[in-house]
Scaffold this motif. Structure first.
Motif, PDB file in Angstrom:
ATOM      1  N   ILE A  88      -3.416  -9.131   5.130  1.00 22.96           N
ATOM      2  CA  ILE A  88      -2.545  -8.133   5.990  1.00 22.96           C
ATOM      3  C   ILE A  88      -3.758  -7.385   6.677  1.00 22.96           C
ATOM      4  CG2 ILE A  88      -1.278  -5.955   6.643  1.00 22.96           C
ATOM      5  CD1 ILE A  88       1.196  -6.793   4.646  1.00 22.96           C
ATOM      6  N   LEU A  89      -4.425  -6.520   5.748  1.00 22.03           N
ATOM      7  CA  LEU A  89      -5.805  -6.352   5.918  1.00 22.03           C
ATOM      8  C   LEU A  89      -7.182  -6.715   6.587  1.00 22.03           C
ATOM      9  CD1 LEU A  89      -4.691  -3.725   3.884  1.00 22.03           C
ATOM     10  CD2 LEU A  89      -6.977  -3.324   3.192  1.00 22.03           C
ATOM     11  N   THR A  90      -7.044  -7.834   6.027  1.00 19.29           N
ATOM     12  CA  THR A  90      -7.799  -9.060   6.378  1.00 19.29           C
ATOM     13  C   THR A  90      -8.165  -9.659   8.432  1.00 19.29           C
ATOM     14  OG1 THR A  90      -9.012  -9.788   3.964  1.00 19.29           O
ATOM     15  CG2 THR A  90      -9.801 -10.941   6.139  1.00 19.29           C
ATOM     16  N   VAL A  91      -6.547  -9.871   7.952  1.00 17.21           N
ATOM     17  CA  VAL A  91      -6.033 -10.495   9.540  1.00 17.21           C
ATOM     18  C   VAL A  91      -6.075  -8.689  10.752  1.00 17.21           C
ATOM     19  CG1 VAL A  91      -3.992 -10.020   9.396  1.00 17.21           C
ATOM     20  CG2 VAL A  91      -4.460 -11.909  10.609  1.00 17.21           C
ATOM     21  N   ALA A  92      -6.127  -8.323  10.395  1.00 20.33           N
ATOM     22  CA  ALA A  92      -6.440  -6.695  11.059  1.00 20.33           C
ATOM     23  C   ALA A  92      -7.496  -6.613  11.622  1.00 20.33           C
ATOM     24  CB  ALA A  92      -5.079  -5.724  10.474  1.00 20.33           C
ATOM     25  N   PHE A  96     -11.378  -3.704   8.096  1.00 19.26           N
ATOM     26  CA  PHE A  96     -11.249  -3.224   6.776  1.00 19.26           C
ATOM     27  C   PHE A  96     -10.972  -3.486   5.394  1.00 19.26           C
ATOM     28  CE2 PHE A  96      -7.065  -1.702  10.109  1.00 19.26           C
ATOM     29  CZ  PHE A  96      -8.480  -0.907  10.535  1.00 19.26           C
ATOM     30  N   PHE A  97     -10.974  -5.523   5.462  1.00 15.93           N
ATOM     31  CA  PHE A  97     -10.651  -6.243   3.987  1.00 15.93           C
ATOM     32  C   PHE A  97     -12.767  -5.712   3.382  1.00 15.93           C
ATOM     33  CE2 PHE A  97     -14.072  -9.802   2.541  1.00 15.93           C
ATOM     34  CZ  PHE A  97     -12.579 -10.187   1.824  1.00 15.93           C
ATOM     35  N   THR A  98     -13.648  -5.406   4.132  1.00 15.03           N
ATOM     36  CA  THR A  98     -14.642  -5.126   3.255  1.00 15.03           C
ATOM     37  C   THR A  98     -14.664  -3.656   2.664  1.00 15.03           C
ATOM     38  OG1 THR A  98     -15.879  -4.101   5.085  1.00 15.03           O
ATOM     39  CG2 THR A  98     -16.209  -6.481   4.597  1.00 15.03           C
ATOM     40  N   SER A  99     -13.832  -3.108   3.087  1.00 16.55           N
ATOM     41  CA  SER A  99     -13.554  -1.128   2.656  1.00 16.55           C
ATOM     42  C   SER A  99     -12.629  -2.087   1.402  1.00 16.55           C
ATOM     43  CB  SER A  99     -12.826  -1.304   3.878  1.00 16.55           C
ATOM     44  OG  SER A  99     -13.730  -0.305   4.595  1.00 16.55           O
ATOM     45  N   LEU A 100     -11.778  -2.408   1.741  1.00 13.43           N
ATOM     46  CA  LEU A 100     -11.186  -3.085  -0.053  1.00 13.43           C
ATOM     47  C   LEU A 100     -11.056  -3.846  -0.898  1.00 13.43           C
ATOM     48  CD1 LEU A 100      -7.805  -2.607  -1.119  1.00 13.43           C
ATOM     49  CD2 LEU A 100      -7.912  -4.933   0.488  1.00 13.43           C
ATOM     50  N   PHE A 101     -12.444  -4.868   0.124  1.00 19.62           N
ATOM     51  CA  PHE A 101     -12.777  -5.188  -1.660  1.00 19.62           C
ATOM     52  C   PHE A 101     -13.904  -4.724  -2.436  1.00 19.62           C
ATOM     53  CE2 PHE A 101     -16.639  -8.142  -2.238  1.00 19.62           C
ATOM     54  CZ  PHE A 101     -16.352  -8.866  -2.657  1.00 19.62           C
ATOM     55  N   VAL A 102     -14.847  -3.409  -1.911  1.00 16.13           N
ATOM     56  CA  VAL A 102     -15.771  -3.242  -1.632  1.00 16.13           C
ATOM     57  C   VAL A 102     -14.668  -1.789  -3.055  1.00 16.13           C
ATOM     58  CG1 VAL A 102     -17.378  -0.745  -2.529  1.00 16.13           C
ATOM     59  CG2 VAL A 102     -17.588  -2.548  -0.400  1.00 16.13           C
ATOM     60  N   PHE A 103     -14.021  -1.405  -2.553  1.00 16.80           N
ATOM     61  CA  PHE A 103     -12.547  -0.646  -3.479  1.00 16.80           C
ATOM     62  C   PHE A 103     -12.518  -1.314  -5.226  1.00 16.80           C
ATOM     63  CE2 PHE A 103      -8.325  -0.185  -4.362  1.00 16.80           C
ATOM     64  CZ  PHE A 103      -8.327   0.764  -5.397  1.00 16.80           C
ATOM     65  N   PHE A 104     -12.129  -2.799  -4.880  1.00 19.10           N
ATOM     66  CA  PHE A 104     -10.940  -3.168  -5.479  1.00 19.10           C
ATOM     67  C   PHE A 104     -12.368  -3.334  -6.715  1.00 19.10           C
ATOM     68  CE2 PHE A 104     -10.451  -7.510  -7.130  1.00 19.10           C
ATOM     69  CZ  PHE A 104      -9.240  -7.413  -8.295  1.00 19.10           C
ATOM     70  N   ALA A 147      -2.373  -0.663   9.168  1.00 26.20           N
ATOM     71  CA  ALA A 147      -3.047  -2.516   9.887  1.00 26.20           C
ATOM     72  C   ALA A 147      -2.288  -2.551   9.946  1.00 26.20           C
ATOM     73  CB  ALA A 147      -3.351  -2.907   8.008  1.00 26.20           C
ATOM     74  N   ILE A 148      -0.692  -2.936   9.746  1.00 29.60           N
ATOM     75  CA  ILE A 148       0.183  -3.243  10.489  1.00 29.60           C
ATOM     76  C   ILE A 148       0.575  -2.732  12.112  1.00 29.60           C
ATOM     77  CG2 ILE A 148       2.511  -4.115  10.863  1.00 29.60           C
ATOM     78  CD1 ILE A 148       2.223  -4.259   7.749  1.00 29.60           C
ATOM     79  N   LEU A 149       0.528  -1.539  11.594  1.00 28.21           N
ATOM     80  CA  LEU A 149       0.508  -0.939  12.827  1.00 28.21           C
ATOM     81  C   LEU A 149      -0.802  -0.523  13.856  1.00 28.21           C
ATOM     82  CD1 LEU A 149       1.703   2.768  11.252  1.00 28.21           C
ATOM     83  CD2 LEU A 149       3.323   1.660  12.858  1.00 28.21           C
ATOM     84  N   TYR A 150      -1.800  -0.861  13.203  1.00 28.58           N
ATOM     85  CA  TYR A 150      -3.140  -1.077  14.179  1.00 28.58           C
ATOM     86  C   TYR A 150      -2.794  -2.315  14.808  1.00 28.58           C
ATOM     87  CZ  TYR A 150      -7.831  -2.435  14.692  1.00 28.58           C
ATOM     88  OH  TYR A 150      -9.531  -2.736  15.291  1.00 28.58           O
ATOM     89  N   MET A 151      -2.461  -3.403  14.330  1.00 31.66           N
ATOM     90  CA  MET A 151      -2.130  -4.883  15.101  1.00 31.66           C
ATOM     91  C   MET A 151      -1.245  -4.653  15.909  1.00 31.66           C
ATOM     92  SD  MET A 151      -2.786  -7.949  12.017  1.00 31.66           S
ATOM     93  CE  MET A 151      -1.469  -7.222  10.967  1.00 31.66           C
ATOM     94  N   ILE A 152      -0.362  -3.965  15.988  1.00 30.66           N
ATOM     95  CA  ILE A 152       0.600  -3.823  16.575  1.00 30.66           C
ATOM     96  C   ILE A 152       0.183  -2.328  18.208  1.00 30.66           C
ATOM     97  CG2 ILE A 152       2.964  -2.131  17.649  1.00 30.66           C
ATOM     98  CD1 ILE A 152       3.817  -2.435  14.642  1.00 30.66           C
ATOM     99  N   GLU A 153      -0.722  -2.191  17.729  1.00 32.21           N
ATOM    100  CA  GLU A 153      -0.421  -0.895  18.593  1.00 32.21           C
ATOM    101  C   GLU A 153      -2.043  -1.833  19.934  1.00 32.21           C
ATOM    102  OE1 GLU A 153      -2.985   1.681  21.094  1.00 32.21           O
ATOM    103  OE2 GLU A 153      -0.819   1.457  20.016  1.00 32.21           O
TER     104      GLU A 153
END
Length: 336
Positions: A88-92, A96-104, A147-153
């Protein structure tokens, strides 16, 4: 069948499985692309998503989740939950994806760092720091919803953070960054501060010295680590913006992402510590010589009430930072 033939057969099966999975992912990404094109044509206002974006959003999170499972950073439920969050974060938004990746990645590495020492001070330490679906949800649930709300907006894609031009989407971007930076800051503080600090930790509510591992205890090393953890997430977001956003020259500056990422990491660690000191039980078990998070017959109460567990504390901390950071950023963000 000889040993060499058996090894060859296993490698052949593994190769065929990888080819099958890759073809399946390509088919899934094409199917998503067709659905996206159909919806775009029908509604007229939706921006279609390229098949390459679909493929990247499925393949990369799958590879990371599989690697996390192999290295025992995730259990099976955590890998499945991480796959959903990652997709979800990557497609949005790639930022978002790189931030999640660095955190993980950093959190997983730090959890295993000095594990022998951590086994001596953490009564609930897991080999490899395996995270299950509950932990994935508590750290990734808020970013996934945003991320879902971001894609809707705004639709999928990367945009510059600019409150004067795209207020709502920028608010969501900063909120998501705040949630991930908060989680990273708390993890860095716990994993580094507990083993690197030379001074005894102090309880954030009373400033009394407490044993290592007490919920709500802080050290200077831990606070500095939380600042760096949030900064790492903010830097990942900022660098991705430089790579993928095309109209940065006519937008507001993006460097504050690093500053507010660091602030979210530090503030998130402080909020997490306060909630842990007041709403999470900490006691010293005389039998095992370690701090425990639940009352036992041999434990002596240190702080907190048994209202929340560690996962709930992480969830509430990320929610608070996700709500506070965008408003603060809007006030201080330099205008383009």
């Amino acid at each position: 069948m000889s040993c060499d033939q058996e090894d060859f057969f296993k490698e052949y099966i593994k190769m065929m499985v990888n080819i099958f999975v890759l073809n399946l992912l390509i088919c899934i990404s094409l199917a998503f692309w067709i659905v996206s094109m159909t919806a775009s044509t029908y509604y007229g206002t939706l921006r279609p998503i390229s098949p390459w974006r679909w493929l990247f959003s499925i393949l990369i999170p799958l590879m990371i989740a599989t690697q996390g499972l192999k290295k025992k950073s995730l259990d099976h439920s955590g890998a499945l939950g991480g796959l959903v969050v990652g997709f979800i974060l990557t497609v949005a938004n790639y930022s978002f994806f790189t931030s999640l990746f660095v955190f993980f990645v950093t959190s997983s590495k730090l959890t295993k760092w000095k594990k022998d020492r951590k086994k001596q001070i953490d009564s609930e330490y897991k080999e490899g720091g395996q995270r299950n679906w509950v932990q994935v949800f508590c750290n990734g649930g808020v970013p996934t919803e945003l991320a879902i709300l971001y894609m809707i907006e705004n639709g999928p894609g990367e945009i510059p953070v600019d409150f004067s031009k795209q207020y709502t989407a920028s608010w969501m971007c900063l909120s998501l960054l705040g949630a991930l930076a908060c989680s990273a800051g708390d993890t860095w503080a716990s994993e580094i501060g507990s083993v690197m600090s030379r001074s005894e930790p102090r309880l954030i509510t009373t400033w009394e010295k407490v044993p290592v591992g007490t919920n709500g205890a802080i050290t200077l090393v831990g606070l500095l680590s939380s600042l760096l953890g949030g900064m790492a997430v903010g830097a990942a977001y900022f660098i991705t913006q430089l790579v993928f956003v095309s109209d940065l020259e006519i937008s507001a500056p993006q460097w504050p992402l690093i500053v507010f990422g660091a602030a979210a990491g530090l503030l998130g660690s402080i909020v997490d510590s306060y909630l842990g000191a007041t709403m999470q039980y900490s006691g010293f078990d005389q039998n095992i010589g370690m701090v425990v998070n639940h009352e036992t017959k041999d434990s002596k109460h240190i702080s907190g009430k048994p209202i929340l567990d560690n996962n709930a504390v992480n969830l509430f901390s990320s929610i608070i930072i996700a709500l506070v950071l965008p408003g603060t950023a809007w006030y201080f963000w330099p205008r383009g």
